[in-house]
Design a protein around this motif. Structure first.
Motif, PDB file in Angstrom:
ATOM      1  N   MET A  41       9.694  -9.466  11.125  1.00  0.00           N
ATOM      2  CA  MET A  41       8.867  -8.072  10.303  1.00  0.00           C
ATOM      3  C   MET A  41       8.001  -7.257  11.132  1.00  0.00           C
ATOM      4  N   GLU A  42       7.909  -5.741  10.235  1.00  0.00           N
ATOM      5  CA  GLU A  42       8.106  -4.544  10.271  1.00  0.00           C
ATOM      6  C   GLU A  42       6.261  -4.442  10.201  1.00  0.00           C
ATOM      7  N   GLU A  43       6.070  -3.577  11.620  1.00  0.00           N
ATOM      8  CA  GLU A  43       4.608  -2.678  11.812  1.00  0.00           C
ATOM      9  C   GLU A  43       3.672  -1.806  10.755  1.00  0.00           C
ATOM     10  N   PRO A  44       3.022  -1.975  10.584  1.00  0.00           N
ATOM     11  CA  PRO A  44       1.955  -1.473   9.274  1.00  0.00           C
ATOM     12  C   PRO A  44       2.353  -0.034   9.493  1.00  0.00           C
ATOM     13  N   GLU A  45       2.671   0.538  10.920  1.00  0.00           N
ATOM     14  CA  GLU A  45       3.392   1.704  11.029  1.00  0.00           C
ATOM     15  C   GLU A  45       4.081   2.317  11.000  1.00  0.00           C
ATOM     16  N   GLU A  46       5.317   1.064  10.800  1.00  0.00           N
ATOM     17  CA  GLU A  46       6.667   1.901  10.794  1.00  0.00           C
ATOM     18  C   GLU A  46       6.608   1.823   8.396  1.00  0.00           C
ATOM     19  N   LYS A  47       5.967   0.749   8.029  1.00  0.00           N
ATOM     20  CA  LYS A  47       5.314   1.156   7.149  1.00  0.00           C
ATOM     21  C   LYS A  47       5.185   2.338   5.933  1.00  0.00           C
ATOM     22  N   GLU A  48       4.618   2.707   6.752  1.00  0.00           N
ATOM     23  CA  GLU A  48       3.478   3.527   6.030  1.00  0.00           C
ATOM     24  C   GLU A  48       4.644   5.673   6.633  1.00  0.00           C
ATOM     25  N   ALA A  49       4.789   5.117   7.410  1.00  0.00           N
ATOM     26  CA  ALA A  49       6.431   5.838   7.765  1.00  0.00           C
ATOM     27  C   ALA A  49       7.502   5.536   6.444  1.00  0.00           C
ATOM     28  N   GLN A  50       7.558   4.706   6.364  1.00  0.00           N
ATOM     29  CA  GLN A  50       8.875   4.823   5.694  1.00  0.00           C
ATOM     30  C   GLN A  50       8.225   4.953   4.141  1.00  0.00           C
ATOM     31  N   VAL A  51       7.750   4.705   3.349  1.00  0.00           N
ATOM     32  CA  VAL A  51       6.469   4.904   2.600  1.00  0.00           C
ATOM     33  C   VAL A  51       6.176   5.944   2.219  1.00  0.00           C
ATOM     34  N   ALA A  52       6.019   7.169   3.190  1.00  0.00           N
ATOM     35  CA  ALA A  52       5.771   8.733   3.307  1.00  0.00           C
ATOM     36  C   ALA A  52       6.853   9.244   2.917  1.00  0.00           C
ATOM     37  N   ALA A  53       8.070   8.327   3.831  1.00  0.00           N
ATOM     38  CA  ALA A  53       9.824   9.439   3.468  1.00  0.00           C
ATOM     39  C   ALA A  53      10.332   8.865   2.020  1.00  0.00           C
ATOM     40  N   TRP A  54      10.145   7.903   1.652  1.00  0.00           N
ATOM     41  CA  TRP A  54      10.522   7.640  -0.069  1.00  0.00           C
ATOM     42  C   TRP A  54       9.388   8.799  -0.073  1.00  0.00           C
ATOM     43  N   LEU A  55       8.307   8.917  -0.180  1.00  0.00           N
ATOM     44  CA  LEU A  55       7.571   9.584  -1.197  1.00  0.00           C
ATOM     45  C   LEU A  55       7.820  10.827  -1.224  1.00  0.00           C
ATOM     46  N   LYS A  56       8.184  11.197  -0.111  1.00  0.00           N
ATOM     47  CA  LYS A  56       8.854  12.737   0.388  1.00  0.00           C
ATOM     48  C   LYS A  56       9.955  12.844  -0.440  1.00  0.00           C
ATOM     49  N   LYS A  57      11.046  12.317  -0.562  1.00  0.00           N
ATOM     50  CA  LYS A  57      12.158  12.176  -1.095  1.00  0.00           C
ATOM     51  C   LYS A  57      12.243  12.371  -2.527  1.00  0.00           C
ATOM     52  N   MET A  58      11.121  11.225  -2.945  1.00  0.00           N
ATOM     53  CA  MET A  58      10.468  11.275  -4.145  1.00  0.00           C
ATOM     54  C   MET A  58      10.091  11.917  -5.607  1.00  0.00           C
ATOM     55  N   PHE A  59       9.219  12.865  -4.661  1.00  0.00           N
ATOM     56  CA  PHE A  59       8.549  13.965  -5.174  1.00  0.00           C
ATOM     57  C   PHE A  59       9.192  15.588  -4.789  1.00  0.00           C
ATOM     58  N   GLY A  60       9.935  15.231  -3.806  1.00  0.00           N
ATOM     59  CA  GLY A  60      10.989  16.634  -3.089  1.00  0.00           C
ATOM     60  C   GLY A  60       9.530  18.084  -3.116  1.00  0.00           C
ATOM     61  N   ASP A  61       9.956  19.099  -3.689  1.00  0.00           N
ATOM     62  CA  ASP A  61       9.147  20.287  -3.980  1.00  0.00           C
ATOM     63  C   ASP A  61       7.470  20.019  -3.935  1.00  0.00           C
ATOM     64  N   HIS A  62       7.596  19.346  -5.309  1.00  0.00           N
ATOM     65  CA  HIS A  62       6.407  18.834  -5.697  1.00  0.00           C
ATOM     66  C   HIS A  62       4.824  18.029  -4.796  1.00  0.00           C
ATOM     67  N   PRO A  63       4.078  18.378  -4.913  1.00  0.00           N
ATOM     68  CA  PRO A  63       3.257  17.601  -4.037  1.00  0.00           C
ATOM     69  C   PRO A  63       2.567  16.483  -4.485  1.00  0.00           C
ATOM     70  N   ILE A  64       2.478  15.342  -3.449  1.00  0.00           N
ATOM     71  CA  ILE A  64       2.428  13.983  -3.563  1.00  0.00           C
ATOM     72  C   ILE A  64       1.303  13.582  -3.985  1.00  0.00           C
ATOM     73  N   PRO A  65       0.623  13.199  -4.845  1.00  0.00           N
ATOM     74  CA  PRO A  65      -0.426  12.536  -5.559  1.00  0.00           C
ATOM     75  C   PRO A  65      -1.066  11.831  -4.244  1.00  0.00           C
ATOM     76  N   GLN A  66      -3.388  12.153  -4.580  1.00  0.00           N
ATOM     77  CA  GLN A  66      -3.281  11.169  -3.136  1.00  0.00           C
ATOM     78  C   GLN A  66      -2.996   9.775  -3.742  1.00  0.00           C
ATOM     79  N   TYR A  67      -3.548   9.598  -2.455  1.00  0.00           N
ATOM     80  CA  TYR A  67      -3.946   7.822  -3.508  1.00  0.00           C
ATOM     81  C   TYR A  67      -4.540   7.355  -1.833  1.00  0.00           C
ATOM     82  N   GLU A  68      -5.323   6.011  -1.902  1.00  0.00           N
ATOM     83  CA  GLU A  68      -6.248   5.285  -0.783  1.00  0.00           C
ATOM     84  C   GLU A  68      -5.367   4.791  -0.384  1.00  0.00           C
TER      85      GLU A  68
END
Length: 271
Positions: free
Chosen positions: A1-28
């Motif tokens: 099972m992946e650690e929460p920190e690893e999941k957060e890193a994967q999510v951040a990388a995916w969001l950066k790839k999806m939005f590209g040069d556009h700012p990522i919307p704020q979320y909790e």
């Protein structure tokens, strides 16, 4: 099972790839949002992988089709020394029409038998479609007739309901009026009964005999009527004697008996 920190890193990388040069919307950032976004990123990764595989497969098929087309073209040039480029404009249009027809009819080749088979299949499909359309039209006509009949019936039912409601309203008004009259008559009856009882009590206090009360008078009236009915046959009997020409002494005796019976009834009535 992946650690929460690893999941957060994967999510951040995916969001950066999806939005590209556009700012990522704020979320909790919490466990729930991280889990949801991680799940979406995994699904997106699988979809991208499947799409890439489909693209590669299509590219490979396109390459194979191009190779096959080039092979057939070379074969055509070798056998009959024919090239599409050597066709006139009319010939090119005919060739394109032939290709478009083959694609539209989905035939395996451009032979006459393939085209005839495809046209026959289309003709059969056309006849079946026309027959189905006729059946649908007939069914639609039946449904329209049923709908019209239902609408007429609904209209009649609404009119009958309106008439019934009006009749019920009228009857309800009559019943209410009768109930009011009944209540009024009951009140008057109670009032009369109390008045009669009060008068009887007053008359009794003044020494009136019980035989003169309303109930006694009603009973005497009934007895009188009964006696009148009983005297009717006696009077008829007496009249029959009076019409005869009997022995005077015997007739006198019968007359005296009849008079005594009448007197006895009169005496009984006086009591």
């Amino acid at each position: 099972m992946e650690e929460p920190e690893e999941k957060e890193a994967q999510v951040a990388a995916w969001l950066k790839k999806m939005f590209g040069d556009h700012p990522i919307p704020q979320y909790e950032v919490n466990d729930r949002t991280t889990e949801i976004l991680h799940h979406l990123s995994e699904r997106n990764r699988v979809r991208d992988r499947d799409g890439h595989l489909v693209i590669e497969d299509l590219k490979q098929k396109a390459s194979e089709y191009e190779s096959e087309a080039k092979h057939l073209q070379d074969l055509l040039m070798e056998s009959v020394n024919f090239s599409p480029a050597s066709l006139s404009s009319i010939g090119s249009r005919y060739l394109n029409a032939l290709v478009d027809s083959a694609v539209a009819l989905e035939v395996k080749d451009t032979s006459v038998s393939s085209f005839l088979s495809a046209v026959n299949d289309l003709t059969s499909d056309l006849f079946r479609t026309k027959s189905k359309n006729e059946e649908l039209k007939l069914e639609l006509s039946k449904l329209e007739k049923k709908l019209t009949a239902s609408l007429v019936l609904e209209k009649c039912l609404r009119e009958d309901l309106k008439k019934t409601e009006l009749q019920l309203s009228t009857e309800r008004a009559k019943v209410n009026h009768r109930l009011q009259n009944m209540d009024f008559l009951k009140a008057k009856s109670e009032e009369s009964r109390f008045g009669i009882r009060a008068l009887e009590e007053k008359l009794a206090a003044r020494g009136m005999e019980a035989s003169l009360s309303h109930q006694s008078l009603v009973e005497l009236s009934e007895k009188l009527e009964e006696l009148k009915q009983q005297t009717i046959p006696l009077k008829k009997k007496l009249e029959s004697y009076l019409d005869l020409m009997p022995d005077p002494s015997l007739a006198q005796v019968k007359i005296e008996e009849a008079k005594r019976e009448l007197v006895s009834f009169a005496v009984f009535f006086s009591f």
